[in-house]
Design a protein around this motif. Sequence first.
Motif, PDB file in Angstrom:
ATOM      1  N   UNK A 158       0.808  -1.364   0.048  1.00  0.00           N
ATOM      2  CA  UNK A 158      -0.085   0.074  -0.020  1.00  0.00           C
ATOM      3  C   UNK A 158       0.780   1.212   0.026  1.00  0.00           C
ATOM      4  N   UNK A 159       2.129   1.355   0.664  1.00  0.00           N
ATOM      5  CA  UNK A 159       2.819   2.423   0.339  1.00  0.00           C
ATOM      6  C   UNK A 159       3.146   2.866  -1.081  1.00  0.00           C
ATOM      7  N   UNK A 160       3.394   1.891  -1.948  1.00  0.00           N
ATOM      8  CA  UNK A 160       3.540   2.079  -3.511  1.00  0.00           C
ATOM      9  C   UNK A 160       2.086   2.246  -3.931  1.00  0.00           C
ATOM     10  N   UNK A 161       0.885   2.272  -3.297  1.00  0.00           N
ATOM     11  CA  UNK A 161      -0.255   2.458  -3.961  1.00  0.00           C
ATOM     12  C   UNK A 161      -0.797   1.101  -4.515  1.00  0.00           C
ATOM     13  N   UNK A 162      -0.428  -0.135  -4.222  1.00  0.00           N
ATOM     14  CA  UNK A 162      -0.577  -1.173  -4.774  1.00  0.00           C
ATOM     15  C   UNK A 162      -1.147  -2.156  -3.661  1.00  0.00           C
ATOM     16  N   UNK A 163      -1.494  -3.492  -3.967  1.00  0.00           N
ATOM     17  CA  UNK A 163      -2.273  -4.405  -2.965  1.00  0.00           C
ATOM     18  C   UNK A 163      -3.596  -4.062  -2.570  1.00  0.00           C
ATOM     19  N   UNK A 164      -3.986  -4.542  -1.418  1.00  0.00           N
ATOM     20  CA  UNK A 164      -5.129  -4.426  -0.841  1.00  0.00           C
ATOM     21  C   UNK A 164      -5.312  -4.048   0.581  1.00  0.00           C
ATOM     22  N   UNK A 165      -6.260  -3.345   1.148  1.00  0.00           N
ATOM     23  CA  UNK A 165      -6.084  -3.100   2.519  1.00  0.00           C
ATOM     24  C   UNK A 165      -7.714  -3.276   3.001  1.00  0.00           C
ATOM     25  N   UNK A 166      -7.805  -3.569   4.594  1.00  0.00           N
ATOM     26  CA  UNK A 166      -8.825  -3.423   5.126  1.00  0.00           C
ATOM     27  C   UNK A 166      -9.296  -1.960   5.375  1.00  0.00           C
ATOM     28  N   UNK A 167     -10.397  -1.562   5.157  1.00  0.00           N
ATOM     29  CA  UNK A 167     -10.948  -0.116   5.598  1.00  0.00           C
ATOM     30  C   UNK A 167     -12.454  -0.017   5.549  1.00  0.00           C
ATOM     31  N   UNK A 168     -12.673   0.248   6.793  1.00  0.00           N
ATOM     32  CA  UNK A 168     -14.383   0.562   7.095  1.00  0.00           C
ATOM     33  C   UNK A 168     -15.031  -0.930   6.892  1.00  0.00           C
ATOM     34  N   UNK A 169     -14.517  -1.956   7.334  1.00  0.00           N
ATOM     35  CA  UNK A 169     -14.888  -3.379   7.400  1.00  0.00           C
ATOM     36  C   UNK A 169     -15.008  -3.867   6.184  1.00  0.00           C
ATOM     37  N   UNK A 170     -14.385  -3.262   5.092  1.00  0.00           N
ATOM     38  CA  UNK A 170     -14.151  -3.824   3.690  1.00  0.00           C
ATOM     39  C   UNK A 170     -12.945  -4.163   3.377  1.00  0.00           C
ATOM     40  N   UNK A 171     -12.811  -5.036   2.381  1.00  0.00           N
ATOM     41  CA  UNK A 171     -11.380  -5.105   1.627  1.00  0.00           C
ATOM     42  C   UNK A 171     -11.400  -4.173   0.350  1.00  0.00           C
ATOM     43  N   UNK A 172     -10.512  -3.247  -0.011  1.00  0.00           N
ATOM     44  CA  UNK A 172     -10.529  -2.207  -0.915  1.00  0.00           C
ATOM     45  C   UNK A 172      -9.265  -2.229  -1.679  1.00  0.00           C
ATOM     46  N   UNK A 173      -9.252  -2.008  -2.753  1.00  0.00           N
ATOM     47  CA  UNK A 173      -7.996  -1.582  -3.530  1.00  0.00           C
ATOM     48  C   UNK A 173      -7.358  -0.412  -2.942  1.00  0.00           C
ATOM     49  N   UNK A 186       4.059   6.328  -2.298  1.00  0.00           N
ATOM     50  CA  UNK A 186       5.212   6.667  -1.759  1.00  0.00           C
ATOM     51  C   UNK A 186       6.314   6.212  -3.089  1.00  0.00           C
ATOM     52  N   UNK A 187       7.201   7.219  -3.484  1.00  0.00           N
ATOM     53  CA  UNK A 187       8.005   6.897  -4.314  1.00  0.00           C
ATOM     54  C   UNK A 187       9.593   6.361  -3.386  1.00  0.00           C
ATOM     55  N   UNK A 188       9.742   4.970  -3.681  1.00  0.00           N
ATOM     56  CA  UNK A 188      10.685   4.621  -2.744  1.00  0.00           C
ATOM     57  C   UNK A 188      12.109   4.910  -3.231  1.00  0.00           C
ATOM     58  N   UNK A 189      12.909   5.062  -2.229  1.00  0.00           N
ATOM     59  CA  UNK A 189      14.277   5.215  -2.684  1.00  0.00           C
ATOM     60  C   UNK A 189      15.334   4.123  -2.434  1.00  0.00           C
TER      61      UNK A 189
END
Length: 503
Positions: A158-173, A186-189
């Motif tokens: 999720x730091x680089x805007x990818x994957x899924x997260x739990x948010x407000x009882x749902x799984x979201x992109x 985040x642009x990783x260095x």
Amino acid sequence: MKTTHIISSKTLDLHTLNDIIFQQKKIELSAEAIDKISKCRAYLNTKMQEQDDPIYGINTGFGSLCNVKISKDKLTQLQENLVMSHACGIGDQVPKEVVKLMLLLKIQSLSYGHSGVQIETVERLVYFYNNDILPVVYTQGSLGASGDLAPLAHLSLPLIGKGEVYFEDDICDTELVLKKFDLKPIVLQSKEGLALLNGTQFMSAYGIHILLKSYKLSYMADLISSISLDAFDGRIEPFNELVHLVRPHNGQLKTAERIREFLEGSELIHQEKAHVQDPYSFRCIPQVHGATKDTLAFVEKTFKTEINSVTDNPNVFIDEDKIISGGNFHGQPLALALDYLKIAMAELGNISERRIYQLVSGLRGLPTFLVDNPGLNSGFMIPQYTAASIVSANKQLASPASVDSIVSSNGQEDHVSMGANAATQAYTLVNNVERILAIELLNASQALHFRSPKSSSPLINSLLNSYRKHVPFAKEDGIFHKNIKLSVHFIEDFCIENELLFD
């Protein structure tokens, strides 16, 4: 009461973590942590400008590709590729409470200023934690060396805007959630991906979660066994302090003291006995429960050291002007501790099931299977089967994961800890112990009814009065699944309401 925990060099311990978790505190980086993180990143930036020599994980490939040098214009892509390619987790989803602990412990480890990450990266992890944006992580994929690579990759996506997260009882992109909060990836260095993925936070988070629960169940095992002892018309003499002072293991002394306190004022425990001795499952409660307490103390010491450590690789030492590739990500200390915890907690369940068996056996004036009209009623015959089944499963789960190893990364990573497997096994095992204790509570409360009009201690009577509001006395056969579930919930609620933590 403080509602925010400040991340600093102050030692994290179980008391502090318990407060953070159960008071749902927010977290914040201290000025000290911000300074350390920023200085380390600035040092690394300067180092990258001054030299072209290969530095593992910073301008090289990873694992067995460590000798492949990467050009400076590809370093961000290198780190993002690392995170994406390592997100190979599979299996069940890690419970949200464990994921949240993973975030907290990763932030703590990065805060010491030996990892070379940007302050923006750590602050984003803090933001995720405080807003309950929890990455979806999977239980399978970590070998417990090179750190928990696959689980931590999913934590980092999720730091680089990818994957899924739990948010407000749902799984979201993740992308949708970042847009909702007007956040950019985040642009990783250089080195950041490796700093995020190397580490033991999957094993550590499971270990802390399990330890907190194990301490509570250790207390409940003492309390419930006291009810069983009185219901079985047991003797108090084996709990006399004199017996334990001549074999003064701390856990043994503590258990005997606690049983005496729980049974203080009981008519039953002090009535004249027809028998000289009790079976081991009653007489040796201090020795067995006490050994588990001593094991938990060892495991706690191991995890306390781990969660206050830097476990990524390589490590950056500003004052010494060194960047050293080592092996602090190797989970062997945790793997051994988790295996030890599994064995110790399995024994709490093992001896509990033996007390359950004794209570339903028609001994010492108790009705067979703890019910009137046995034959017409099967009574508490099958709850003992259930407990025995769970105990057997725990024996299989308690087999040590740490004695196994398997070669990975083309032979570069040729010994691994398997601590992640130990962690997930321990999670299942400890939940199983709670179920066994719930069955013992169900049986012991039923058995104690048949000792009326003589009474147990005021403490136990008060406990059972509360219990009976949720789980009724069984006059005849019914569906005991429901009562076992209610007993589990009672134990969980009792631990929370009484703020149980340590032995």
